[in-house]
Design a protein around this motif. Structure first.
Motif, mmCIF file in Angstrom:
data_model
loop_
_atom_site.group_PDB
_atom_site.id
_atom_site.type_symbol
_atom_site.label_atom_id
_atom_site.label_comp_id
_atom_site.label_asym_id
_atom_site.label_seq_id
_atom_site.Cartn_x
_atom_site.Cartn_y
_atom_site.Cartn_z
ATOM 1 N N GLY A 1 31.184 51.906 38.427
ATOM 2 C CA GLY A 1 32.576 51.628 38.771
ATOM 3 C C GLY A 1 33.436 51.381 37.546
ATOM 4 O O GLY A 1 34.567 51.859 37.456
ATOM 5 N N LEU A 2 32.882 50.645 36.578
ATOM 6 C CA LEU A 2 33.614 50.396 35.330
ATOM 7 C C LEU A 2 33.842 51.697 34.568
ATOM 8 O O LEU A 2 34.922 51.933 34.032
ATOM 9 N N PHE A 3 32.831 52.532 34.524
ATOM 10 C CA PHE A 3 32.907 53.822 33.825
ATOM 11 C C PHE A 3 33.950 54.733 34.471
ATOM 12 O O PHE A 3 34.832 55.265 33.798
ATOM 13 N N LEU A 4 33.887 54.887 35.789
ATOM 14 C CA LEU A 4 34.832 55.768 36.491
ATOM 15 C C LEU A 4 36.259 55.214 36.450
ATOM 16 O O LEU A 4 37.220 55.976 36.300
ATOM 17 N N GLY A 5 36.398 53.894 36.550
ATOM 18 C CA GLY A 5 37.726 53.287 36.443
ATOM 19 C C GLY A 5 38.346 53.541 35.079
ATOM 20 O O GLY A 5 39.539 53.822 34.975
ATOM 21 N N ALA B 1 40.454 48.010 41.629
ATOM 22 C CA ALA B 1 40.860 46.769 40.962
ATOM 23 C C ALA B 1 41.223 47.028 39.510
ATOM 24 O O ALA B 1 42.234 46.522 39.008
ATOM 25 N N TRP B 2 40.406 47.828 38.832
ATOM 26 C CA TRP B 2 40.651 48.167 37.418
ATOM 27 C C TRP B 2 41.984 48.903 37.273
ATOM 28 O O TRP B 2 42.809 48.569 36.439
ATOM 29 N N PHE B 3 42.187 49.923 38.111
ATOM 30 C CA PHE B 3 43.406 50.725 38.012
ATOM 31 C C PHE B 3 44.648 49.885 38.309
ATOM 32 O O PHE B 3 45.637 49.948 37.573
ATOM 33 N N LEU B 4 44.601 49.097 39.380
ATOM 34 C CA LEU B 4 45.762 48.271 39.736
ATOM 35 C C LEU B 4 46.072 47.234 38.660
ATOM 36 O O LEU B 4 47.247 47.001 38.334
ATOM 37 N N MET B 5 45.028 46.625 38.093
ATOM 38 C CA MET B 5 45.262 45.645 37.038
ATOM 39 C C MET B 5 45.804 46.320 35.779
ATOM 40 O O MET B 5 46.636 45.754 35.072
ATOM 41 N N TYR B 6 45.350 47.553 35.524
ATOM 42 C CA TYR B 6 45.857 48.292 34.359
ATOM 43 C C TYR B 6 47.347 48.590 34.540
ATOM 44 O O TYR B 6 48.135 48.408 33.618
ATOM 45 N N VAL B 7 47.729 49.037 35.728
ATOM 46 C CA VAL B 7 49.136 49.314 36.014
ATOM 47 C C VAL B 7 49.952 48.023 35.901
ATOM 48 O O VAL B 7 51.029 48.015 35.294
ATOM 49 N N LEU C 1 33.951 51.738 44.282
ATOM 50 C CA LEU C 1 35.341 51.998 44.662
ATOM 51 C C LEU C 1 36.210 50.755 44.480
ATOM 52 O O LEU C 1 37.349 50.852 44.026
ATOM 53 N N THR C 2 35.660 49.585 44.804
ATOM 54 C CA THR C 2 36.390 48.328 44.613
ATOM 55 C C THR C 2 36.709 48.107 43.140
ATOM 56 O O THR C 2 37.832 47.732 42.779
ATOM 57 N N ILE C 3 35.734 48.349 42.285
ATOM 58 C CA ILE C 3 35.935 48.180 40.845
ATOM 59 C C ILE C 3 36.994 49.155 40.331
ATOM 60 O O ILE C 3 37.890 48.771 39.575
ATOM 61 N N ILE C 4 36.899 50.413 40.758
ATOM 62 C CA ILE C 4 37.853 51.429 40.308
ATOM 63 C C ILE C 4 39.274 51.043 40.705
ATOM 64 O O ILE C 4 40.194 51.080 39.880
ATOM 65 N N GLY D 1 39.625 41.413 31.828
ATOM 66 C CA GLY D 1 39.159 40.365 32.735
ATOM 67 C C GLY D 1 38.547 40.927 34.001
ATOM 68 O O GLY D 1 37.554 40.395 34.509
ATOM 69 N N ILE D 2 39.130 42.009 34.516
ATOM 70 C CA ILE D 2 38.539 42.667 35.693
ATOM 71 C C ILE D 2 37.154 43.196 35.342
ATOM 72 O O ILE D 2 36.189 43.008 36.088
ATOM 73 N N ARG D 3 37.046 43.858 34.197
ATOM 74 C CA ARG D 3 35.740 44.382 33.773
ATOM 75 C C ARG D 3 34.718 43.270 33.644
ATOM 76 O O ARG D 3 33.595 43.392 34.109
ATOM 77 N N ILE D 4 35.103 42.183 33.006
ATOM 78 C CA ILE D 4 34.143 41.111 32.748
ATOM 79 C C ILE D 4 33.793 40.352 34.026
ATOM 80 O O ILE D 4 32.652 39.903 34.187
ATOM 81 N N ILE D 5 34.726 40.221 34.957
ATOM 82 C CA ILE D 5 34.404 39.578 36.240
ATOM 83 C C ILE D 5 33.339 40.380 36.979
ATOM 84 O O ILE D 5 32.332 39.826 37.430
ATOM 85 N N PHE D 6 33.559 41.684 37.114
ATOM 86 C CA PHE D 6 32.572 42.500 37.825
ATOM 87 C C PHE D 6 31.249 42.567 37.072
ATOM 88 O O PHE D 6 30.185 42.573 37.681
ATOM 89 N N ALA D 7 31.300 42.605 35.749
ATOM 90 C CA ALA D 7 30.068 42.602 34.958
ATOM 91 C C ALA D 7 29.325 41.277 35.117
ATOM 92 O O ALA D 7 28.096 41.250 35.187
ATOM 93 N N THR D 8 30.059 40.180 35.198
ATOM 94 C CA THR D 8 29.443 38.863 35.352
ATOM 95 C C THR D 8 28.797 38.722 36.725
ATOM 96 O O THR D 8 27.689 38.209 36.847
#
Length: 188
Positions: A61-65, A16-22, A11-14, A45-52
């Protein structure tokens, strides 16, 4: 309440991803090349931070986001392919992190994440995302080779830029970011 606790990372990833996209769509609107390509793409950058930080645990989370933002921001002709593009979006950053980590370990708490690894991860991520996404569009939409090359390069630039910016912040503020996530129950 147990549901949210169990899926807090996703949920955090989703969110963060959505807000950064907006944010990216609003602030960097003049730099948007196509609905799915921007010359500065901070959501990368959000994707790579969470992946790292979380590696393969971040995939859901990355997939659903990616699915959620695709329906809000992608051109309608891409909607039938959202699952494919979302899978590529979720897999590419994780693959980049594992690729760099295999050659130059990042450490369990990212203690070896330095500027060289930030650059290496950003470049690998830009390559994977740019090529995999655009190979899919190349074959699905029968695009020209020129369009494939141009779109791949534009996506590479946007993803490498967004990744580099946010990974540099992660590398310089690693302790604070990991403490913040841990204090919220989003642990490694």
């Amino acid at each position: 309440m147990h549901f949210f606790k169990q899926y807090k990372l996703h949920l955090t990833i989703i969110v963060a991803w959505f807000l950064m996209y907006v944010f990216n769509y609003t602030v960097f609107k003049p730099l948007i090349y196509k609905s799915h390509i921007s010359f500065i793409f901070l959501p990368a950058g959000i994707r790579i931070i969470f992946a790292t930080i979380y590696r393969k645990k971040a995939w859901i989370g990355l997939f659903l986001g990616a699915i959620i933002t695709s329906f809000f921001f992608f051109e309608s002709n891409l909607h039938p392919y959202v699952l494919l593009f979302s899978a590529i979006s979720a897999t590419s950053p994780i693959l980049a992190v594992y690729s760099v980590n295999a050659v130059n370990p990042l450490g369990g708490q990212l203690e070896y994440l330095d500027i060289k690894k930030v650059i290496a991860i950003s470049i690998m991520y830009g390559i994977y995302c740019g090529i995999f996404h655009n190979l899919a569009t190349f074959y699905l939409f029968d695009l020209s080779l020129q369009t494939f090359i141009t779109d791949s390069f534009a996506m590479f630039i946007g993803d490498i830029t967004g990744s580099f910016i946010l990974l540099t912040i992660l590398a310089s503020q690693r302790h604070r970011i990991l403490q913040f996530l841990d204090s919220r129950g989003i642990t490694l």
